[in-house]
Design a protein around this motif. Structure first.
Motif, PDB file in Angstrom:
ATOM      1  N   ASP A   1     -10.714 -32.915 -14.850  1.00 49.72           N
ATOM      2  CA  ASP A   1      -9.642 -32.504 -13.933  1.00 49.72           C
ATOM      3  C   ASP A   1      -9.008 -33.683 -13.191  1.00 49.72           C
ATOM      4  OD1 ASP A   1     -10.063 -29.826 -14.579  1.00 49.72           O
ATOM      5  OD2 ASP A   1     -11.612 -29.591 -13.035  1.00 49.72           O
ATOM      6  N   ALA A   2      -9.511 -34.876 -13.419  1.00 51.06           N
ATOM      7  CA  ALA A   2      -9.012 -36.044 -12.682  1.00 51.06           C
ATOM      8  C   ALA A   2      -7.682 -36.529 -13.259  1.00 51.06           C
ATOM      9  CB  ALA A   2     -10.035 -37.168 -12.741  1.00 51.06           C
ATOM     10  N   LYS A   3      -6.786 -36.912 -12.375  1.00 51.54           N
ATOM     11  CA  LYS A   3      -5.503 -37.503 -12.791  1.00 51.54           C
ATOM     12  C   LYS A   3      -5.646 -39.007 -13.017  1.00 51.54           C
ATOM     13  CE  LYS A   3      -2.914 -33.764 -12.255  1.00 51.54           C
ATOM     14  NZ  LYS A   3      -3.968 -32.816 -11.855  1.00 51.54           N
ATOM     15  N   ARG A   4      -6.536 -39.625 -12.237  1.00 52.63           N
ATOM     16  CA  ARG A   4      -6.821 -41.053 -12.378  1.00 52.63           C
ATOM     17  C   ARG A   4      -8.327 -41.232 -12.449  1.00 52.63           C
ATOM     18  NH1 ARG A   4      -5.111 -43.367  -7.050  1.00 52.63           N
ATOM     19  NH2 ARG A   4      -5.616 -41.263  -6.361  1.00 52.63           N
ATOM     20  N   ILE A   5      -8.751 -42.127 -13.284  1.00 53.13           N
ATOM     21  CA  ILE A   5     -10.177 -42.441 -13.381  1.00 53.13           C
ATOM     22  C   ILE A   5     -10.360 -43.904 -13.002  1.00 53.13           C
ATOM     23  CG2 ILE A   5     -12.143 -42.694 -14.943  1.00 53.13           C
ATOM     24  CD1 ILE A   5     -11.118 -40.278 -16.456  1.00 53.13           C
ATOM     25  N   PHE A   6     -11.239 -44.145 -12.051  1.00 48.72           N
ATOM     26  CA  PHE A   6     -11.487 -45.514 -11.610  1.00 48.72           C
ATOM     27  C   PHE A   6     -12.843 -45.984 -12.107  1.00 48.72           C
ATOM     28  CE2 PHE A   6     -13.023 -42.747  -8.191  1.00 48.72           C
ATOM     29  CZ  PHE A   6     -14.289 -43.248  -7.932  1.00 48.72           C
ATOM     30  N   VAL A   7     -12.951 -47.279 -12.314  1.00 47.65           N
ATOM     31  CA  VAL A   7     -14.174 -47.885 -12.819  1.00 47.65           C
ATOM     32  C   VAL A   7     -14.478 -49.134 -12.006  1.00 47.65           C
ATOM     33  CG1 VAL A   7     -15.352 -48.888 -14.815  1.00 47.65           C
ATOM     34  CG2 VAL A   7     -13.666 -47.067 -15.160  1.00 47.65           C
ATOM     35  N   TYR A   8     -15.705 -49.185 -11.478  1.00 43.57           N
ATOM     36  CA  TYR A   8     -16.217 -50.398 -10.840  1.00 43.57           C
ATOM     37  C   TYR A   8     -17.271 -50.989 -11.773  1.00 43.57           C
ATOM     38  CZ  TYR A   8     -14.164 -49.191  -6.288  1.00 43.57           C
ATOM     39  OH  TYR A   8     -13.302 -48.896  -5.264  1.00 43.57           O
ATOM     40  N   PRO A   9     -16.933 -52.017 -12.542  1.00 44.90           N
ATOM     41  CA  PRO A   9     -17.958 -52.631 -13.399  1.00 44.90           C
ATOM     42  C   PRO A   9     -19.064 -53.256 -12.548  1.00 44.90           C
ATOM     43  CG  PRO A   9     -15.742 -53.320 -14.050  1.00 44.90           C
ATOM     44  CD  PRO A   9     -15.611 -52.642 -12.730  1.00 44.90           C
ATOM     45  N   ALA A  10     -20.273 -53.262 -13.075  1.00 46.14           N
ATOM     46  CA  ALA A  10     -21.404 -53.852 -12.356  1.00 46.14           C
ATOM     47  C   ALA A  10     -21.116 -55.316 -12.035  1.00 46.14           C
ATOM     48  CB  ALA A  10     -22.668 -53.733 -13.202  1.00 46.14           C
TER      49      ALA A  10
ATOM     50  N   ILE B   1     -10.964 -51.153 -11.997  1.00 45.41           N
ATOM     51  CA  ILE B   1     -10.099 -50.694 -13.087  1.00 45.41           C
ATOM     52  C   ILE B   1      -9.577 -49.306 -12.750  1.00 45.41           C
ATOM     53  CG2 ILE B   1      -9.970 -50.163 -15.561  1.00 45.41           C
ATOM     54  CD1 ILE B   1     -12.472 -51.987 -15.910  1.00 45.41           C
ATOM     55  N   THR B   2      -8.286 -49.094 -13.000  1.00 43.31           N
ATOM     56  CA  THR B   2      -7.703 -47.760 -12.850  1.00 43.31           C
ATOM     57  C   THR B   2      -7.097 -47.339 -14.174  1.00 43.31           C
ATOM     58  OG1 THR B   2      -7.155 -48.157 -10.522  1.00 43.31           O
ATOM     59  CG2 THR B   2      -6.038 -46.327 -11.611  1.00 43.31           C
ATOM     60  N   THR B   3      -7.547 -46.199 -14.708  1.00 45.05           N
ATOM     61  CA  THR B   3      -6.975 -45.629 -15.925  1.00 45.05           C
ATOM     62  C   THR B   3      -6.279 -44.322 -15.572  1.00 45.05           C
ATOM     63  OG1 THR B   3      -8.843 -44.236 -16.603  1.00 45.05           O
ATOM     64  CG2 THR B   3      -8.971 -46.583 -17.131  1.00 45.05           C
ATOM     65  N   TRP B   4      -5.366 -43.913 -16.419  1.00 47.69           N
ATOM     66  CA  TRP B   4      -4.533 -42.750 -16.115  1.00 47.69           C
ATOM     67  C   TRP B   4      -4.603 -41.714 -17.227  1.00 47.69           C
ATOM     68  CZ3 TRP B   4      -1.488 -42.315 -11.650  1.00 47.69           C
ATOM     69  CH2 TRP B   4      -1.450 -43.454 -10.837  1.00 47.69           C
ATOM     70  N   LYS B   5      -4.556 -40.446 -16.812  1.00 52.42           N
ATOM     71  CA  LYS B   5      -4.411 -39.371 -17.789  1.00 52.42           C
ATOM     72  C   LYS B   5      -2.974 -39.313 -18.315  1.00 52.42           C
ATOM     73  CE  LYS B   5      -8.525 -37.438 -17.934  1.00 52.42           C
ATOM     74  NZ  LYS B   5      -8.791 -36.108 -17.351  1.00 52.42           N
TER      75      LYS B   5
END
Length: 422
Positions: free
Chosen positions: A303-312, A107-111
């Motif tokens: 401070d992150a421009k993009r936040i990534f998520v690796y679900p279990a 998953i990629t989320t954005w500020k």
């Protein structure tokens, strides 16, 4: 009695040309002769691969900007004043769009408030021969974070730039088969750059030699212009071309990656990193653990421009949440590990915790495509890749021209009027 005859002395002329050639070579040092031969034959052997890899590298540099134009409706949304929906809800909407057989794995989320959030699914097949077999599916569902509406599904498997990337990566073959070909061709290209510099280096730094070495004589014949394009542009692009080639070799050879790591970190032993595990308990939590983890990570990754998520992905796996500080760069990320059942923070590894070797390896992609230098860096990478693509073409024409000239000289007859007594 004297008889006048017209004699064609091919053998004599051939020997004369051969002697001149040998005399010319004798003036060169043994090192220069070896360098010339290496540059010629290695260039002919690797030219096609270098051309393909360089052209695809040019095409891929601006893939982000072009994809954002092509998929503008899918990627961008209208900002709203209300807050975004919980990540678990958005993930569920994306999963419904994909179906149960294609689980969301990234998953990629954005500020940025005008960006859709991306939910990617991927499955590979290492036993296939070509790219289209090794990738079973590679899709992203774009979801409006304010409404949960699916704005579109992007099929990255058949995306133009994905195909370009895998031509660049492994000639559209399975990585196990194609990447060694690309890797060794890149290794040869590094040798060609070094031998090319030796051949370029003037014997005397006179005004005439400087003009010949640093300037293209556009008003000269086509052969001369072609030679200058190969010689002069090859010199100007040398350093950046070396950087691009060497960063490419990091992916191709484990021994080279290990060498880069050892040189940068000063050690051959990588750090021992303990991987936390999730533990299923009878304790109940209020809310979805993925949402708990995501909300806990946001202030840490401010401070992150993009936040990534690796679900279990398995019973003892963890939810990994991290942040990229650039909008399209991948180095310098901080990562947090959360229990998938409770949302409890289990571990944290910031970029500052990494040694110099780890940091340099993490920068490899961004250096390779020029993104580490922003837009100017990408433009520079594009121009140098274009020059690299031209070098096999101009070099082949230089060799072909000399070869044709040599053949003409060898078959050229010499007519002589000689007086031969009977």
């Amino acid at each position: 009695m004297v008889k006048c005859t017209l004699q064609v002395r091919d053998t004599g002329y051939t020997m004369m040309v051969k002697r001149k050639k040998e005399a010319k070579q004798q003036k060169k040092s043994l090192l220069r002769i070896v360098v010339d031969k290496l540059h010629l034959w290695l260039g002919l052997a690797s030219g096609i691969i270098v051309l393909i890899v360089s052209v695809t590298g040019c095409l891929f540099v601006f893939q982000k900007e072009i994809n954002e134009k092509i998929y503008h409706k899918e990627i961008f949304v209208t900002p709203e004043t209300k807050g975004v929906l919980p990540l678990s809800v958005l993930r569920q909407r994306a999963q419904e769009a994909l179906g149960p057989d294609k689980p969301v794995s990234y998953i990629t989320t954005w500020k940025d408030a005008d960006r859709a959030w991306e939910f990617m699914t991927y499955k590979g097949n290492d036993t296939a021969l070509t790219y289209f077999g090794t990738v079973e599916y590679y899709e992203s569902v774009m979801v409006n974070p304010y409404t949960g509406q699916v704005t579109g599904i992007i099929d990255y498997k058949n995306n133009f730039f994905s195909i370009v990337k895998y031509i660049h990566w492994s000639l559209l073959l399975n990585t196990a088969y194609g990447q060694p070909i690309v890797g060794w061709s890149t290794f040869i290209f590094v040798i060609l750059l070094i031998t090319g510099l030796i051949m370029w280096w003037p014997k005397r730094w006179t005004k005439a030699s400087r003009q010949q070495s640093f300037k293209i004589k556009w008003k000269a014949s086509f052969k001369r212009v072609n030679y200058d394009l190969h010689n002069v542009l090859g010199f100007y692009s040398l350093l950046i071309a070396l950087v691009i080639a060497l960063t490419g070799m990091v992916w191709s050879f484990q021994w080279f990656e290990a060498t880069v790591y050892a040189v940068a970190s000063g050690t051959v032993t990588p750090p021992q990193i303990k991987q936390p595990e999730s533990v299923k308990t009878a304790v109940t939590v209020t809310g979805d653990p993925l949402d708990i983890a995501f909300q806990a990570a946001l202030p840490v990754l401010k401070d992150a421009k993009r936040i990534f998520v690796y679900p279990a992905a398995y019973p003892t796996g963890v939810n990994t949440v991290g942040g990229y500080k650039g909008k399209e760069t991948y180095y310098g990320a901080d990562e947090l590990k959360f229990d998938q059942y409770t949302g409890k923070l289990l571990g944290r590894r910031n970029d500052t915790h990494r040694n110099r070797g780890e940091k340099l390896i993490n920068m490899n992609y961004d250096i390779h495509v020029g993104a580490i230098g922003g837009l100017p860096g990408k433009i520079l990478a594009f121009i140098v890749s274009l020059i690299c693509a031209s070098l096999p073409v101009t070099g082949f024409y230089v060799w072909w021209g000399k070869r044709k000239k040599s053949k003409k000289q060898l078959v050229k007859p010499i007519a002589r009027l000689s007086t031969v007594p009977l």
